[in-house]
Scaffold this motif. Sequence first.
Motif, PDB file in Angstrom:
ATOM      1  N   ALA A 377       0.769  -1.259  -0.219  1.00  0.00           N
ATOM      2  CA  ALA A 377       0.040   0.332   0.141  1.00  0.00           C
ATOM      3  C   ALA A 377       0.826   0.997  -0.478  1.00  0.00           C
ATOM      4  O   ALA A 377       0.198   2.354  -0.764  1.00  0.00           O
ATOM      5  CB  ALA A 377      -0.900  -0.091   1.390  1.00  0.00           C
ATOM      6  N   GLN A 378       1.602   0.640   0.625  1.00  0.00           N
ATOM      7  CA  GLN A 378       2.499   2.372   1.091  1.00  0.00           C
ATOM      8  C   GLN A 378       3.195   2.595  -0.754  1.00  0.00           C
ATOM      9  O   GLN A 378       3.479   3.708  -0.879  1.00  0.00           O
ATOM     10  CB  GLN A 378       3.631   2.068   2.013  1.00  0.00           C
ATOM     11  CG  GLN A 378       3.245   2.284   3.090  1.00  0.00           C
ATOM     12  CD  GLN A 378       3.345   3.968   3.955  1.00  0.00           C
ATOM     13  OE1 GLN A 378       3.204   4.818   3.343  1.00  0.00           O
ATOM     14  NE2 GLN A 378       2.364   3.693   4.726  1.00  0.00           N
ATOM     15  N   ARG A 379       3.408   1.588  -1.433  1.00  0.00           N
ATOM     16  CA  ARG A 379       4.379   1.545  -2.774  1.00  0.00           C
ATOM     17  C   ARG A 379       3.623   2.648  -4.241  1.00  0.00           C
ATOM     18  O   ARG A 379       3.851   3.287  -4.274  1.00  0.00           O
ATOM     19  CB  ARG A 379       4.765   0.639  -2.842  1.00  0.00           C
ATOM     20  CG  ARG A 379       5.532   0.279  -3.761  1.00  0.00           C
ATOM     21  CD  ARG A 379       6.603  -1.199  -4.798  1.00  0.00           C
ATOM     22  NE  ARG A 379       6.708  -1.959  -3.371  1.00  0.00           N
ATOM     23  CZ  ARG A 379       6.687  -3.004  -2.569  1.00  0.00           C
ATOM     24  NH1 ARG A 379       5.640  -2.866  -2.800  1.00  0.00           N
ATOM     25  NH2 ARG A 379       6.935  -3.227  -1.469  1.00  0.00           N
ATOM     26  N   HIS A 380       2.134   1.937  -4.176  1.00  0.00           N
ATOM     27  CA  HIS A 380       1.305   2.652  -4.858  1.00  0.00           C
ATOM     28  C   HIS A 380       0.473   3.895  -4.087  1.00  0.00           C
ATOM     29  O   HIS A 380      -0.531   4.209  -4.767  1.00  0.00           O
ATOM     30  CB  HIS A 380       0.786   1.751  -4.980  1.00  0.00           C
ATOM     31  CG  HIS A 380       1.415  -0.052  -5.648  1.00  0.00           C
ATOM     32  ND1 HIS A 380       1.195  -0.444  -5.010  1.00  0.00           N
ATOM     33  CD2 HIS A 380       1.462  -0.009  -6.932  1.00  0.00           C
ATOM     34  CE1 HIS A 380       2.391  -1.602  -5.665  1.00  0.00           C
ATOM     35  NE2 HIS A 380       1.978  -0.619  -6.971  1.00  0.00           N
ATOM     36  N   ASP A 403      -5.208   4.738  -1.831  1.00  0.00           N
ATOM     37  CA  ASP A 403      -6.018   5.720  -3.083  1.00  0.00           C
ATOM     38  C   ASP A 403      -5.208   5.837  -4.088  1.00  0.00           C
ATOM     39  O   ASP A 403      -5.127   7.029  -4.913  1.00  0.00           O
ATOM     40  CB  ASP A 403      -6.421   6.522  -2.408  1.00  0.00           C
ATOM     41  CG  ASP A 403      -4.933   7.352  -2.009  1.00  0.00           C
ATOM     42  OD1 ASP A 403      -3.474   7.435  -1.926  1.00  0.00           O
ATOM     43  OD2 ASP A 403      -5.523   9.079  -1.671  1.00  0.00           O
ATOM     44  N   GLY A 404      -4.525   4.297  -4.211  1.00  0.00           N
ATOM     45  CA  GLY A 404      -3.458   4.635  -5.838  1.00  0.00           C
ATOM     46  C   GLY A 404      -4.537   4.326  -6.746  1.00  0.00           C
ATOM     47  O   GLY A 404      -5.278   4.728  -6.740  1.00  0.00           O
ATOM     48  N   ASP A 423       3.651  -2.731 -13.969  1.00  0.00           N
ATOM     49  CA  ASP A 423       4.399  -2.478 -15.052  1.00  0.00           C
ATOM     50  C   ASP A 423       4.466  -1.197 -14.270  1.00  0.00           C
ATOM     51  O   ASP A 423       5.457  -0.240 -14.818  1.00  0.00           O
ATOM     52  CB  ASP A 423       3.596  -1.721 -16.167  1.00  0.00           C
ATOM     53  CG  ASP A 423       3.327  -2.744 -17.575  1.00  0.00           C
ATOM     54  OD1 ASP A 423       3.814  -3.807 -17.653  1.00  0.00           O
ATOM     55  OD2 ASP A 423       2.160  -2.398 -18.000  1.00  0.00           O
ATOM     56  N   ASP A 424       3.713  -0.335 -13.179  1.00  0.00           N
ATOM     57  CA  ASP A 424       4.096   0.596 -12.407  1.00  0.00           C
ATOM     58  C   ASP A 424       4.996   0.241 -11.830  1.00  0.00           C
ATOM     59  O   ASP A 424       4.849   1.523 -10.557  1.00  0.00           O
ATOM     60  CB  ASP A 424       2.910   1.234 -12.166  1.00  0.00           C
ATOM     61  CG  ASP A 424       1.856   0.348 -11.874  1.00  0.00           C
ATOM     62  OD1 ASP A 424       2.261  -0.886 -11.072  1.00  0.00           O
ATOM     63  OD2 ASP A 424       0.843   1.095 -10.581  1.00  0.00           O
ATOM     64  N   ALA A 425       4.990  -0.512 -11.468  1.00  0.00           N
ATOM     65  CA  ALA A 425       5.731  -1.278 -10.530  1.00  0.00           C
ATOM     66  C   ALA A 425       7.391  -2.003 -10.537  1.00  0.00           C
ATOM     67  O   ALA A 425       8.094  -2.545 -10.043  1.00  0.00           O
ATOM     68  CB  ALA A 425       5.407  -1.429  -8.832  1.00  0.00           C
ATOM     69  N   ARG A 426       7.708  -1.629 -11.712  1.00  0.00           N
ATOM     70  CA  ARG A 426       9.085  -2.542 -12.260  1.00  0.00           C
ATOM     71  C   ARG A 426      10.271  -1.682 -11.886  1.00  0.00           C
ATOM     72  O   ARG A 426      11.296  -2.748 -11.872  1.00  0.00           O
ATOM     73  CB  ARG A 426       9.377  -1.767 -13.832  1.00  0.00           C
ATOM     74  CG  ARG A 426       8.080  -3.021 -14.926  1.00  0.00           C
ATOM     75  CD  ARG A 426       7.987  -4.285 -14.638  1.00  0.00           C
ATOM     76  NE  ARG A 426       7.531  -5.133 -15.433  1.00  0.00           N
ATOM     77  CZ  ARG A 426       6.808  -6.237 -15.832  1.00  0.00           C
ATOM     78  NH1 ARG A 426       7.631  -7.334 -14.713  1.00  0.00           N
ATOM     79  NH2 ARG A 426       5.976  -6.562 -16.583  1.00  0.00           N
ATOM     80  N   SER A 427      10.608  -0.853 -11.100  1.00  0.00           N
ATOM     81  CA  SER A 427      11.551  -0.773 -10.560  1.00  0.00           C
ATOM     82  C   SER A 427      12.043  -1.541  -9.515  1.00  0.00           C
ATOM     83  O   SER A 427      11.022  -1.544  -8.344  1.00  0.00           O
ATOM     84  CB  SER A 427      11.382   0.920  -9.742  1.00  0.00           C
ATOM     85  OG  SER A 427      12.526   1.688  -9.173  1.00  0.00           O
ATOM     86  N   ARG A 428      13.534  -1.513  -9.286  1.00  0.00           N
ATOM     87  CA  ARG A 428      13.975  -2.538  -8.518  1.00  0.00           C
ATOM     88  C   ARG A 428      13.600  -1.640  -7.213  1.00  0.00           C
ATOM     89  O   ARG A 428      13.871  -2.368  -6.134  1.00  0.00           O
ATOM     90  CB  ARG A 428      15.170  -3.189  -8.880  1.00  0.00           C
ATOM     91  CG  ARG A 428      15.580  -3.875 -10.310  1.00  0.00           C
ATOM     92  CD  ARG A 428      16.090  -4.686 -10.431  1.00  0.00           C
ATOM     93  NE  ARG A 428      16.279  -5.635 -11.609  1.00  0.00           N
ATOM     94  CZ  ARG A 428      16.139  -6.635 -11.691  1.00  0.00           C
ATOM     95  NH1 ARG A 428      15.070  -7.130 -10.793  1.00  0.00           N
ATOM     96  NH2 ARG A 428      15.996  -7.190 -13.055  1.00  0.00           N
TER      97      ARG A 428
END
Length: 478
Positions: A377-380, A403-404, A423-428
């Motif tokens: 949840a914190q990531r998005h 609320d992402g 796709d929106d979380a591809r960053s390592r």
Amino acid sequence: MRSVRARAALGATLVVAVALVAAGLAVLTVLRGNLTERAGLEAEVAAREVAGQIALGVPYTDLELDDEETHPVQVTDEAGRVVAVSKDLEAVSGTGTDEVAPTSSAPARDDDEADDDDDPARSEVSSGTPDFVNGTATVDGESADYRFAAVEVTTDRDVTLTVHAGAPLAAEQEAVDTVRNAMLTGLPLMLLVVAVVTWMVTRRALRPVEGIRRELAAITASEDLGRRVPEPGSRDEIARLARTTNETLAVLEASVDRQRRFVADASHELRSPIASLRTQLEVGEAHPELLDVPGAVADTVRLQVLAADLLLLARLDAGERPANAVVDLGALVREEVSQRPADRLPPEVSVADPGSYDVVGSRGQLARVVGNLLDNAQRHAESSVAVTVRPDGGEVLVEVTDDGAGVAPAEQDRIFERFVRLDDARSRDDGGAGLGLAIARDVANRHGGTLTVSTAPGGGARFTLRLPVAPVARPEPG
């Protein structure tokens, strides 16, 4: 005897042999009984004919014994003395006495006494059931087995005589011998037919099993789990065995493929932080002033977290059972949130009161689930993260909402797969290795619960963890 066909043929042959022997013995017993009974009836008729003559006052010497070759007769008095016998009777046994000649001391009866007898009421033939016994008799030099009937008769002089008349058992013996010989001859042939037919039927029935065995041997030799065993068109147990075998092969193939992908993805994920850490250390060794200590520490931490995730997944895949401790899920959520002061967006915690939030399981693994959901949840999230704990019937619900951008319906099952990052979380740096949600769902399933994702009312993602409420312990009677 390792062959199923041989064991089946032997078993069927033994069962049929026992059944046929039992049936044959029953048939022989019934046949012998019927023929013996018929011989006894003939002997009784012959004895009553002689007894009737005696009752009518016929002298012993004038008794009509014309059928003495077929029905030998012996008449004895109360003392067992012979008063009359049939002609040519040379020996007898089974009648109570072996004498075959009239005894001189036996009570005689002359013709005058017979002619003067006008009181037939004093002569009486017993109407009761005669006694039957098997014996032998020699008539005119030929010995044979007989069925003797003993009929009592009372003369006009109040003398009780016993008439023994026999009927030959040769017909009975011949019939029994014929049937027995036929059975002894036919039994081996019938058992041979049963064995051959059972062998052929079993061989035909087990032919698909041999095909399944050969295909499994080929799969084992080739290690090609994509192959399948042949399924017969029948609807019997063998067809169900083939279908179950193919289902097992399909599950095994999927498991091996998943394991291979897991190893490949794990190797790929481990390679990056290890390579980065090695590069930084090599640069630091050559140029200490250029060593990026914070970056090396971050890569080390990331590597440590990834190794812990891989170890937990390995334990879950190995079937490790969770602990049986009672965990207060409401208190656990509050504790996990309080230990995250560095979160970008402090979560809003709402625990319904009153309510029972005790569940059975591993506190460490359940804390890992809550932590992974909060990390996701914190990531998005854009501006808020909310955690709600409430009872729902016999379950405890933990909902983590952000609320992402949310999760598209087509991706709601896929995000729980291992090493999957949208796709929106591809960053390592921001997206992790894609193991958090997979671990969370596996732990939930191991605890008898579920973990699902849906769209929140505000448009973000809502993850719902459901776990069964711990059973209430009943107090022991005092």
